[in-house]
Design a protein around this motif. Structure first.
Motif, PDB file in Angstrom:
ATOM      1  N   LYS A   1      -8.251   2.094  -8.491  1.00 42.11           N
ATOM      2  CA  LYS A   1      -8.433   0.785  -9.112  1.00 42.11           C
ATOM      3  C   LYS A   1      -7.662  -0.279  -8.345  1.00 42.11           C
ATOM      4  O   LYS A   1      -8.161  -1.390  -8.117  1.00 42.11           O
ATOM      5  N   TYR A   2      -6.427   0.066  -7.924  1.00 39.63           N
ATOM      6  CA  TYR A   2      -5.629  -0.893  -7.175  1.00 39.63           C
ATOM      7  C   TYR A   2      -6.323  -1.274  -5.875  1.00 39.63           C
ATOM      8  O   TYR A   2      -6.458  -2.460  -5.546  1.00 39.63           O
ATOM      9  N   PHE A   3      -6.771  -0.296  -5.116  1.00 36.89           N
ATOM     10  CA  PHE A   3      -7.433  -0.576  -3.843  1.00 36.89           C
ATOM     11  C   PHE A   3      -8.675  -1.435  -4.049  1.00 36.89           C
ATOM     12  O   PHE A   3      -8.909  -2.397  -3.317  1.00 36.89           O
ATOM     13  N   ASP A   4      -9.479  -1.088  -5.046  1.00 34.61           N
ATOM     14  CA  ASP A   4     -10.706  -1.843  -5.324  1.00 34.61           C
ATOM     15  C   ASP A   4     -10.382  -3.292  -5.678  1.00 34.61           C
ATOM     16  O   ASP A   4     -11.043  -4.224  -5.218  1.00 34.61           O
ATOM     17  N   THR A   5      -9.368  -3.476  -6.513  1.00 34.06           N
ATOM     18  CA  THR A   5      -9.000  -4.815  -6.978  1.00 34.06           C
ATOM     19  C   THR A   5      -8.505  -5.688  -5.838  1.00 34.06           C
ATOM     20  O   THR A   5      -8.764  -6.893  -5.792  1.00 34.06           O
ATOM     21  N   GLU A   6      -7.795  -5.092  -4.899  1.00 29.56           N
ATOM     22  CA  GLU A   6      -7.157  -5.865  -3.832  1.00 29.56           C
ATOM     23  C   GLU A   6      -8.017  -5.993  -2.571  1.00 29.56           C
ATOM     24  O   GLU A   6      -7.578  -6.559  -1.574  1.00 29.56           O
ATOM     25  N   GLY A   7      -9.216  -5.474  -2.592  1.00 31.40           N
ATOM     26  CA  GLY A   7     -10.099  -5.665  -1.450  1.00 31.40           C
ATOM     27  C   GLY A   7      -9.901  -4.662  -0.330  1.00 31.40           C
ATOM     28  O   GLY A   7     -10.342  -4.891   0.800  1.00 31.40           O
ATOM     29  N   ALA A   8      -9.235  -3.577  -0.614  1.00 33.06           N
ATOM     30  CA  ALA A   8      -9.061  -2.509   0.374  1.00 33.06           C
ATOM     31  C   ALA A   8      -9.930  -1.325  -0.039  1.00 33.06           C
ATOM     32  O   ALA A   8     -10.512  -1.310  -1.118  1.00 33.06           O
ATOM     33  N   ALA A   9      -9.991  -0.336   0.821  1.00 33.37           N
ATOM     34  CA  ALA A   9     -10.806   0.846   0.523  1.00 33.37           C
ATOM     35  C   ALA A   9     -10.024   2.099   0.875  1.00 33.37           C
ATOM     36  O   ALA A   9      -9.407   2.181   1.937  1.00 33.37           O
ATOM     37  N   ILE A  10     -10.033   3.061  -0.027  1.00 32.80           N
ATOM     38  CA  ILE A  10      -9.425   4.356   0.262  1.00 32.80           C
ATOM     39  C   ILE A  10     -10.294   5.075   1.297  1.00 32.80           C
ATOM     40  O   ILE A  10     -11.521   5.091   1.184  1.00 32.80           O
ATOM     41  N   VAL A  11      -9.640   5.625   2.296  1.00 33.25           N
ATOM     42  CA  VAL A  11     -10.342   6.354   3.352  1.00 33.25           C
ATOM     43  C   VAL A  11      -9.685   7.722   3.498  1.00 33.25           C
ATOM     44  O   VAL A  11      -8.463   7.846   3.441  1.00 33.25           O
ATOM     45  N   LYS A  12     -10.506   8.746   3.679  1.00 35.94           N
ATOM     46  CA  LYS A  12      -9.972  10.102   3.847  1.00 35.94           C
ATOM     47  C   LYS A  12     -10.392  10.673   5.195  1.00 35.94           C
ATOM     48  O   LYS A  12     -11.530  10.486   5.627  1.00 35.94           O
TER      49      LYS A  12
ATOM     50  N   GLN B   1      -2.720  17.566   1.243  1.00 37.76           N
ATOM     51  CA  GLN B   1      -3.342  17.817  -0.061  1.00 37.76           C
ATOM     52  C   GLN B   1      -2.790  16.858  -1.116  1.00 37.76           C
ATOM     53  O   GLN B   1      -3.534  16.346  -1.958  1.00 37.76           O
ATOM     54  N   GLY B   2      -1.477  16.609  -1.058  1.00 38.67           N
ATOM     55  CA  GLY B   2      -0.859  15.677  -2.004  1.00 38.67           C
ATOM     56  C   GLY B   2      -1.379  14.267  -1.823  1.00 38.67           C
ATOM     57  O   GLY B   2      -1.611  13.544  -2.801  1.00 38.67           O
ATOM     58  N   LEU B   3      -1.580  13.856  -0.557  1.00 40.05           N
ATOM     59  CA  LEU B   3      -2.130  12.526  -0.288  1.00 40.05           C
ATOM     60  C   LEU B   3      -3.548  12.413  -0.835  1.00 40.05           C
ATOM     61  O   LEU B   3      -3.910  11.400  -1.447  1.00 40.05           O
ATOM     62  N   THR B   4      -4.345  13.453  -0.646  1.00 43.27           N
ATOM     63  CA  THR B   4      -5.718  13.446  -1.158  1.00 43.27           C
ATOM     64  C   THR B   4      -5.729  13.308  -2.671  1.00 43.27           C
ATOM     65  O   THR B   4      -6.519  12.538  -3.240  1.00 43.27           O
ATOM     66  N   GLN B   5      -4.840  14.037  -3.343  1.00 37.80           N
ATOM     67  CA  GLN B   5      -4.737  13.928  -4.805  1.00 37.80           C
ATOM     68  C   GLN B   5      -4.296  12.529  -5.221  1.00 37.80           C
ATOM     69  O   GLN B   5      -4.786  11.972  -6.208  1.00 37.80           O
ATOM     70  N   ALA B   6      -3.370  11.939  -4.451  1.00 39.30           N
ATOM     71  CA  ALA B   6      -2.911  10.579  -4.750  1.00 39.30           C
ATOM     72  C   ALA B   6      -4.052   9.588  -4.613  1.00 39.30           C
ATOM     73  O   ALA B   6      -4.206   8.662  -5.425  1.00 39.30           O
ATOM     74  N   GLN B   7      -4.881   9.765  -3.588  1.00 37.19           N
ATOM     75  CA  GLN B   7      -6.022   8.874  -3.375  1.00 37.19           C
ATOM     76  C   GLN B   7      -7.057   9.005  -4.486  1.00 37.19           C
ATOM     77  O   GLN B   7      -7.772   8.054  -4.797  1.00 37.19           O
ATOM     78  N   ASP B   8      -7.152  10.202  -5.072  1.00 30.58           N
ATOM     79  CA  ASP B   8      -8.108  10.438  -6.152  1.00 30.58           C
ATOM     80  C   ASP B   8      -7.610   9.938  -7.505  1.00 30.58           C
ATOM     81  O   ASP B   8      -8.375   9.919  -8.474  1.00 30.58           O
ATOM     82  N   ASN B   9      -6.344   9.542  -7.574  1.00 33.71           N
ATOM     83  CA  ASN B   9      -5.787   9.049  -8.833  1.00 33.71           C
ATOM     84  C   ASN B   9      -6.520   7.765  -9.242  1.00 33.71           C
ATOM     85  O   ASN B   9      -6.627   6.831  -8.443  1.00 33.71           O
ATOM     86  N   PRO B  10      -7.039   7.693 -10.462  1.00 31.73           N
ATOM     87  CA  PRO B  10      -7.801   6.498 -10.897  1.00 31.73           C
ATOM     88  C   PRO B  10      -7.017   5.194 -10.746  1.00 31.73           C
ATOM     89  O   PRO B  10      -7.597   4.163 -10.392  1.00 31.73           O
ATOM     90  N   ALA B  11      -5.699   5.244 -10.987  1.00 28.96           N
ATOM     91  CA  ALA B  11      -4.889   4.024 -10.870  1.00 28.96           C
ATOM     92  C   ALA B  11      -4.821   3.551  -9.420  1.00 28.96           C
ATOM     93  O   ALA B  11      -4.887   2.341  -9.145  1.00 28.96           O
ATOM     94  N   ALA B  12      -4.715   4.496  -8.487  1.00 32.45           N
ATOM     95  CA  ALA B  12      -4.673   4.135  -7.067  1.00 32.45           C
ATOM     96  C   ALA B  12      -6.022   3.558  -6.637  1.00 32.45           C
ATOM     97  O   ALA B  12      -6.093   2.546  -5.932  1.00 32.45           O
TER      98      ALA B  12
ATOM     99  N   VAL C   1       0.838  -1.202   0.000  1.00 31.23           N
ATOM    100  CA  VAL C   1       0.000   0.000   0.000  1.00 31.23           C
ATOM    101  C   VAL C   1       0.874   1.253   0.000  1.00 31.23           C
ATOM    102  O   VAL C   1       0.611   2.225  -0.721  1.00 31.23           O
ATOM    103  N   GLY C   2       1.946   1.220   0.803  1.00 29.64           N
ATOM    104  CA  GLY C   2       2.854   2.364   0.870  1.00 29.64           C
ATOM    105  C   GLY C   2       3.461   2.706  -0.473  1.00 29.64           C
ATOM    106  O   GLY C   2       3.582   3.888  -0.838  1.00 29.64           O
ATOM    107  N   ARG C   3       3.845   1.687  -1.232  1.00 26.76           N
ATOM    108  CA  ARG C   3       4.463   1.929  -2.543  1.00 26.76           C
ATOM    109  C   ARG C   3       3.463   2.495  -3.550  1.00 26.76           C
ATOM    110  O   ARG C   3       3.806   3.351  -4.370  1.00 26.76           O
ATOM    111  N   VAL C   4       2.240   1.994  -3.503  1.00 29.67           N
ATOM    112  CA  VAL C   4       1.216   2.509  -4.422  1.00 29.67           C
ATOM    113  C   VAL C   4       0.965   3.993  -4.150  1.00 29.67           C
ATOM    114  O   VAL C   4       0.962   4.824  -5.067  1.00 29.67           O
ATOM    115  N   ILE C   5       0.776   4.333  -2.877  1.00 28.57           N
ATOM    116  CA  ILE C   5       0.507   5.722  -2.527  1.00 28.57           C
ATOM    117  C   ILE C   5       1.745   6.588  -2.755  1.00 28.57           C
ATOM    118  O   ILE C   5       1.636   7.737  -3.215  1.00 28.57           O
TER     119      ILE C   5
END
Length: 323
Positions: free
Chosen positions: A283-294, A270-281, A48-52
């Motif tokens: 998609k990764y969370f959705d695929t792996e069974g995790a959920a982005i939380v803000k 703000q940078g973390l929020t933008q990273a979480q909004d990235n479609p690739a990020a 997760v750390g590497r993706v973000i």
């Protein structure tokens, strides 16, 4: 008049001392940022750390480099981060273990006061799975077998105080069963042991486990979230499957050393929020069974404290001791 020049020099020096930090904050970051992950490569903290980190780097305009500093259940890497300069160039990836370690170790840092919260990255439920050779196909059957032979079943974990360990101990307390803990040095080795049939039971994150469930190397019995996972929608929650009140979710967040200037913390948030909004990020969370939380930085700080309170009970009632 001869004294005017020295006075001007002193005034100029004082002005420079005041302006320099402001300038440093305004052009932050002007070099790569280090994100310490206090666990080995391959586990959910690292993945997760590497993706973000990749997408946070894109948001900041400078690379965010992951630095794995494993050892002592995350304590070694966390201590390194606590002693780093509070300038925004060293960050720390934390997880549920950060809330557990105060009850297991005599820490060389204060888990709350030594850090400035930036934000939570996401959450992911535990999944209860077994080796396919174990003749159980439901949580009720697993509980029945555990009660018929107390201490006979063994579960593997990533080590004392890990998310896997605490999730299993919470299950033992909630279900009223006795299963034996076999700790390993990381989630990867623990999973390999269960797939090999040596230990039979595994509580692990969906991020790590889903590929092996889909390949048939592990048989999933239930997820430990408060609701079913979109990745495995036919799998019930542990609470649904016969252990009411059970819920265990890992979480991952980012903090900085205490004293990091507020403008830098805000820019990182703000940078973390933008990273979480990235479609690739996403998609990764959705695929792996995790959920982005803000959460806001303040809310994340309060969340960290509440998690420490929750897991203190499990550590004390489970009589869990650091090795």
């Amino acid at each position: 008049m001869p004294r005017v020049r020295p006075l001007l020099l002193v005034a100029a020096s004082l002005l420079l001392a005041l302006v320099a930090p402001v300038a440093a904050q305004s052009d932050y970051p002007n070099r790569p940022v280090r994100l310490i992950i206090p666990f080995p490569p391959g586990g959910s903290n690292d993945v997760v750390g590497r993706v973000i980190a990749q997408h946070l780097g894109e948001s900041l305009g400078k690379q965010v480099i992951v630095d794995n500093r494993a050892g002592a259940g995350g304590v070694i890497g966390t201590e390194v981060a606590s002693k780093a300069a509070p300038d925004g160039y060293t960050l720390l990836g934390i997880s549920l273990a950060h809330a557990v370690n105060p009850w297991l170790y005599k820490l060389p840092y204060d888990p709350i006061k030594a850090f400035a919260p930036i934000g939570i990255m996401g959450k992911g439920p535990v999944v209860l799975s077994v080796n396919p050779d174990l003749p159980v196909r439901s949580v009720k059957e697993l509980v029945a077998q555990a009660k018929s032979k107390p201490g006979d079943l063994q579960y593997a974990s990533a080590g004392v105080g890990s998310f896997q360990h605490l999730s299993a101990e919470l299950f033992k307390l909630t279900a009223g069963v006795d299963i034996l803990h076999i700790p390993f040095k990381g989630g990867g080795p623990a999973m390999t042991d269960v797939m090999g049939g040596h230990t039979k039971v595994l509580f692990s994150s969906l991020v790590q486990t889903t590929p092996h469930i889909k390949s048939g190397k592990l048989r999933a019995l239930a997820v430990g979230g408060t609701e079913r996972s979109a990745v495995l929608p036919d799998l019930p929650t542990v609470a649904e499957a016969g252990v009411p009140g059970y819920a265990s979710e890992n979480w991952w967040g980012i903090v900085a050393p205490a004293g990091t200037p507020a403008p830098i913390i805000e820019k990182l948030h703000q940078g973390l929020t933008q990273a979480q909004d990235n479609p690739a990020a996403k998609k990764y969370f959705d695929t792996e069974g995790a959920a982005i939380v803000k959460m806001s930085t303040a809310a994340f700080g309060q969340f960290m404290v509440s998690e420490m309170d929750k897991w203190q009970r499990v550590v004390k009632e489970g009589n869990i001791k650091a090795e």
